[in-house]
Design a protein around this motif. Structure first.
Motif, PDB file in Angstrom:
ATOM      1  N   PRO A  83       0.846  -1.344   0.055  1.00 56.29           N
ATOM      2  CA  PRO A  83      -0.022   0.435  -0.220  1.00 56.29           C
ATOM      3  C   PRO A  83       0.701   0.780  -0.295  1.00 56.29           C
ATOM      4  CG  PRO A  83      -0.627  -1.775   1.815  1.00 56.29           C
ATOM      5  CD  PRO A  83       0.570  -2.205   1.194  1.00 56.29           C
ATOM      6  N   PHE A  84       2.219   0.862   0.487  1.00 53.94           N
ATOM      7  CA  PHE A  84       2.435   2.715  -0.088  1.00 53.94           C
ATOM      8  C   PHE A  84       3.487   2.768  -0.438  1.00 53.94           C
ATOM      9  CE2 PHE A  84       3.670   1.044   5.245  1.00 53.94           C
ATOM     10  CZ  PHE A  84       2.502   1.548   5.908  1.00 53.94           C
ATOM     11  N   GLU A  85       3.655   1.992  -1.542  1.00 56.81           N
ATOM     12  CA  GLU A  85       4.490   1.529  -2.174  1.00 56.81           C
ATOM     13  C   GLU A  85       3.567   2.177  -3.337  1.00 56.81           C
ATOM     14  OE1 GLU A  85       8.176  -1.732  -3.036  1.00 56.81           O
ATOM     15  OE2 GLU A  85       5.900  -1.818  -3.470  1.00 56.81           O
ATOM     16  N   LEU A  86       1.591   2.313  -3.481  1.00 53.60           N
ATOM     17  CA  LEU A  86       1.198   2.737  -4.097  1.00 53.60           C
ATOM     18  C   LEU A  86       0.867   4.584  -3.940  1.00 53.60           C
ATOM     19  CD1 LEU A  86      -1.378  -0.547  -4.210  1.00 53.60           C
ATOM     20  CD2 LEU A  86       0.296   0.423  -6.145  1.00 53.60           C
ATOM     21  N   VAL A  87       0.852   4.189  -2.773  1.00 53.97           N
ATOM     22  CA  VAL A  87       0.475   5.915  -2.587  1.00 53.97           C
ATOM     23  C   VAL A  87       1.565   6.647  -3.040  1.00 53.97           C
ATOM     24  CG1 VAL A  87       0.624   7.464  -0.215  1.00 53.97           C
ATOM     25  CG2 VAL A  87      -0.659   5.373  -0.388  1.00 53.97           C
ATOM     26  N   ALA A  88       3.303   6.138  -2.889  1.00 50.06           N
ATOM     27  CA  ALA A  88       4.620   7.159  -3.374  1.00 50.06           C
ATOM     28  C   ALA A  88       4.653   7.016  -4.354  1.00 50.06           C
ATOM     29  CB  ALA A  88       5.919   6.075  -2.753  1.00 50.06           C
ATOM     30  N   TRP A  89       3.624   6.020  -5.326  1.00 49.27           N
ATOM     31  CA  TRP A  89       3.943   5.693  -7.033  1.00 49.27           C
ATOM     32  C   TRP A  89       2.641   7.036  -7.643  1.00 49.27           C
ATOM     33  CZ3 TRP A  89       0.465   1.969 -10.059  1.00 49.27           C
ATOM     34  CH2 TRP A  89       0.253   2.694 -11.566  1.00 49.27           C
ATOM     35  N   ASP A 272     -16.635  -4.980   9.154  1.00 48.09           N
ATOM     36  CA  ASP A 272     -15.632  -5.634  10.322  1.00 48.09           C
ATOM     37  C   ASP A 272     -14.514  -4.690  10.316  1.00 48.09           C
ATOM     38  OD1 ASP A 272     -16.025  -5.346  13.204  1.00 48.09           O
ATOM     39  OD2 ASP A 272     -15.913  -7.704  13.223  1.00 48.09           O
ATOM     40  N   HIS A 273     -14.033  -4.556  11.953  1.00 48.90           N
ATOM     41  CA  HIS A 273     -12.853  -3.902  11.647  1.00 48.90           C
ATOM     42  C   HIS A 273     -11.390  -4.322  11.084  1.00 48.90           C
ATOM     43  CE1 HIS A 273     -10.722  -0.963  14.953  1.00 48.90           C
ATOM     44  NE2 HIS A 273      -9.280  -1.934  14.837  1.00 48.90           N
ATOM     45  N   MET A 274     -10.923  -3.227  10.785  1.00 46.44           N
ATOM     46  CA  MET A 274      -9.909  -4.467  10.260  1.00 46.44           C
ATOM     47  C   MET A 274     -10.280  -4.507   8.398  1.00 46.44           C
ATOM     48  SD  MET A 274      -6.320  -5.889  12.137  1.00 46.44           S
ATOM     49  CE  MET A 274      -7.783  -7.002  13.108  1.00 46.44           C
ATOM     50  N   TRP A 275     -11.765  -3.899   7.886  1.00 50.89           N
ATOM     51  CA  TRP A 275     -12.408  -4.334   7.076  1.00 50.89           C
ATOM     52  C   TRP A 275     -12.382  -5.725   6.544  1.00 50.89           C
ATOM     53  CZ3 TRP A 275     -13.171   0.127   6.622  1.00 50.89           C
ATOM     54  CH2 TRP A 275     -12.289   1.514   6.819  1.00 50.89           C
ATOM     55  N   LEU A 276     -12.113  -6.864   8.195  1.00 48.92           N
ATOM     56  CA  LEU A 276     -13.180  -8.097   7.781  1.00 48.92           C
ATOM     57  C   LEU A 276     -14.488  -7.748   7.290  1.00 48.92           C
ATOM     58  CD1 LEU A 276     -11.195  -8.839  10.484  1.00 48.92           C
ATOM     59  CD2 LEU A 276     -10.441  -9.585   8.358  1.00 48.92           C
ATOM     60  N   GLY A 277     -14.492  -8.735   6.833  1.00 52.11           N
ATOM     61  CA  GLY A 277     -16.186  -9.173   6.788  1.00 52.11           C
ATOM     62  C   GLY A 277     -17.041 -10.005   6.659  1.00 52.11           C
ATOM     63  N   ALA A 278     -17.901 -10.459   6.063  1.00 51.00           N
ATOM     64  CA  ALA A 278     -18.965 -11.905   6.929  1.00 51.00           C
ATOM     65  C   ALA A 278     -17.650 -13.125   6.944  1.00 51.00           C
ATOM     66  CB  ALA A 278     -19.753 -12.209   5.563  1.00 51.00           C
ATOM     67  N   ARG A 287     -10.539  -7.442   1.610  1.00 48.61           N
ATOM     68  CA  ARG A 287      -9.186  -7.113   0.657  1.00 48.61           C
ATOM     69  C   ARG A 287      -9.812  -6.035  -0.584  1.00 48.61           C
ATOM     70  NH1 ARG A 287      -6.800 -12.731  -1.238  1.00 48.61           N
ATOM     71  NH2 ARG A 287      -5.249 -12.899   0.274  1.00 48.61           N
ATOM     72  N   GLU A 288     -11.390  -6.217  -0.697  1.00 44.76           N
ATOM     73  CA  GLU A 288     -11.717  -5.739  -1.636  1.00 44.76           C
ATOM     74  C   GLU A 288     -12.596  -3.902  -0.760  1.00 44.76           C
ATOM     75  OE1 GLU A 288     -15.451  -6.810  -3.201  1.00 44.76           O
ATOM     76  OE2 GLU A 288     -14.822  -8.493  -3.884  1.00 44.76           O
ATOM     77  N   THR A 289     -12.776  -4.213   0.310  1.00 45.65           N
ATOM     78  CA  THR A 289     -12.955  -2.916   0.927  1.00 45.65           C
ATOM     79  C   THR A 289     -11.183  -2.161   1.339  1.00 45.65           C
ATOM     80  OG1 THR A 289     -15.309  -3.651   2.072  1.00 45.65           O
ATOM     81  CG2 THR A 289     -13.892  -1.814   3.609  1.00 45.65           C
ATOM     82  N   ALA A 290     -10.811  -2.904   2.033  1.00 40.86           N
ATOM     83  CA  ALA A 290      -9.312  -2.210   2.283  1.00 40.86           C
ATOM     84  C   ALA A 290      -8.794  -1.342   1.040  1.00 40.86           C
ATOM     85  CB  ALA A 290      -9.182  -3.458   2.529  1.00 40.86           C
ATOM     86  N   ARG A 291      -9.203  -2.146  -0.528  1.00 40.43           N
ATOM     87  CA  ARG A 291      -8.239  -1.354  -1.580  1.00 40.43           C
ATOM     88  C   ARG A 291      -9.345  -0.182  -2.071  1.00 40.43           C
ATOM     89  NH1 ARG A 291      -4.913  -1.804  -6.348  1.00 40.43           N
ATOM     90  NH2 ARG A 291      -4.428   0.379  -6.802  1.00 40.43           N
ATOM     91  N   ASP A 292     -10.557  -0.436  -1.891  1.00 38.70           N
ATOM     92  CA  ASP A 292     -10.963   1.177  -1.947  1.00 38.70           C
ATOM     93  C   ASP A 292     -10.754   2.439  -0.818  1.00 38.70           C
ATOM     94  OD1 ASP A 292     -13.881   1.609  -3.355  1.00 38.70           O
ATOM     95  OD2 ASP A 292     -14.077   2.357  -1.083  1.00 38.70           O
ATOM     96  N   ALA A 293     -11.083   1.611   0.732  1.00 38.59           N
ATOM     97  CA  ALA A 293     -10.644   2.843   1.652  1.00 38.59           C
ATOM     98  C   ALA A 293      -9.105   3.571   1.377  1.00 38.59           C
ATOM     99  CB  ALA A 293     -10.860   1.920   2.776  1.00 38.59           C
ATOM    100  N   LEU A 294      -7.985   2.633   0.457  1.00 40.76           N
ATOM    101  CA  LEU A 294      -6.356   2.856   0.284  1.00 40.76           C
ATOM    102  C   LEU A 294      -7.192   3.806  -1.023  1.00 40.76           C
ATOM    103  CD1 LEU A 294      -4.086   2.760   0.529  1.00 40.76           C
ATOM    104  CD2 LEU A 294      -3.336   0.930  -0.952  1.00 40.76           C
ATOM    105  N   ASP A 295      -7.965   3.606  -2.255  1.00 43.36           N
ATOM    106  CA  ASP A 295      -8.230   4.221  -3.068  1.00 43.36           C
ATOM    107  C   ASP A 295      -8.501   5.825  -2.797  1.00 43.36           C
ATOM    108  OD1 ASP A 295      -7.358   2.964  -4.970  1.00 43.36           O
ATOM    109  OD2 ASP A 295      -9.268   1.725  -6.465  1.00 43.36           O
TER     110      ASP A 295
END
Length: 307
Positions: A83-89, A272-278, A287-295
């Motif tokens: 994620p940090f490399e994506l932000v730096a990119w 849920d916490h840390m983007w965990l789901g059902a 992963r999908e939620t986390a990537r959306d949050a990162l975007d």
């Protein structure tokens, strides 16, 4: 006998290549505290550019009790690029900073440490190619709590501390906080726990059960520091968070709006916490939620840091 200079004054290590032309400086000391391990950060710089770049300080979660600067939770485990490399990119340098945990030091040491990280970046900005006028804060969970306090307490002598480099400002231009506590006095009640539990994360941070130290709990709560001068905030939270209730971000949003500050809250239903789901789709959903949050965070940082 002449003592060596403090670790945070040491020359910078050589950068190693990261994904997409980014550059990584791992384990850089930003503050030396007598009797305590040097506090370090990992710096991920964008690909070479002609001018200085903005920077965001990332602060990890773990209930102020665990975690490290290298971790963003299970949703990003093993991610390549990171994620940090994506932000730096995307044009924003990332300084992932460690801070003293509650087993090492009590509040407000954690905030003193992260303010020191911002001051160090300003002091060394010329060497690093960082624009010291464009520094933001970003954190998850306990780290989001500290990021919010960075944004809301610039110049407060009670909370500034004297760790590391002193002199430069520790103010930040924007804050992104993921599933963060904003009022330590109500965290337990929000998840149906005992507010007087001496083993709660908040009690271990403050050194006593929350109801027994009301002044300290208030001072450690971002909602009590909101003012019209607050920087822009991005708040992201899961509606089904069982560790830090979504109401914590809603309360901070309401306080910021009432003060006239800019704030955007996005809530992920079912997360849920840390983007965990059902459970049956936990990993993929996270992963999908986390990537959306990162975007969303990258877009927010690019806008607020004027890229």
């Amino acid at each position: 006998m002449r003592l060596p200079p403090p670790a945070h004054d040491a020359p910078l290590p050589p950068a190693r290549p990261g994904a997409y032309g980014t550059r990584v400086l791992p384990g850089v000391p930003y503050a030396a505290i007598p009797g305590v391990r040097p506090l370090e950060l990992d710096l991920v710089l964008p690909p070479e550019t002609e001018g200085p770049v903005p920077c965001v300080v990332f602060l990890h979660g773990g209930g102020w009790r665990a975690g490290s600067r290298r971790s963003m939770g299970p949703a990003f485990e093993g991610a390549a690029p990171t994620p940090f490399e994506l932000v730096a990119w995307a044009g924003v340098a990332v300084a992932g900073a460690d801070y003293r945990l509650s087993g090492e030091a009590l509040w407000p040491a954690q905030l003193h440490d992260v303010k020191a990280a911002v001051r160090w970046l300003r002091a060394r900005g010329g060497e690093l190619g960082i624009d010291i006028g464009r520094i933001a804060a970003w954190g998850e969970s306990a780290g989001g709590h500290l990021a919010a306090l960075l944004g809301l307490t610039p110049g407060d002598p009670t909370l500034e501390g004297g760790v590391g480099v002193t002199g430069p400002s520790s103010a930040v231009a924007a804050v992104a906080a993921w599933y963060a506590p904003s009022d330590l006095r109500t965290v337990a009640a929000g998840i149906g726990a005992d507010p007087a539990d001496p083993a709660s994360r908040e009690a271990l941070l403050l050194g006593a059960p929350v109801p027994s130290v009301p002044d300290a709990a208030a001072l450690a709560s971002p909602v009590t520091h909101v003012s019209p001068g607050a920087p822009p905030f991005l708040l992201l939270h899961g509606r089904s968070d069982r560790m830090i209730a979504c109401a914590q971000s809603e309360r901070l949003r309401d306080e910021l709006r009432a003060a006239g500050a800019e704030v955007d809250l996005h809530v992920y239903d079912g997360a849920d916490h840390m983007w965990l789901g059902a459970p049956e789709a936990a990993r993929e959903t996270a992963r999908e939620t986390a990537r959306d949050a990162l975007d969303r965070t990258i877009a927010f940082l690019r806008e607020r840091l004027h890229i």
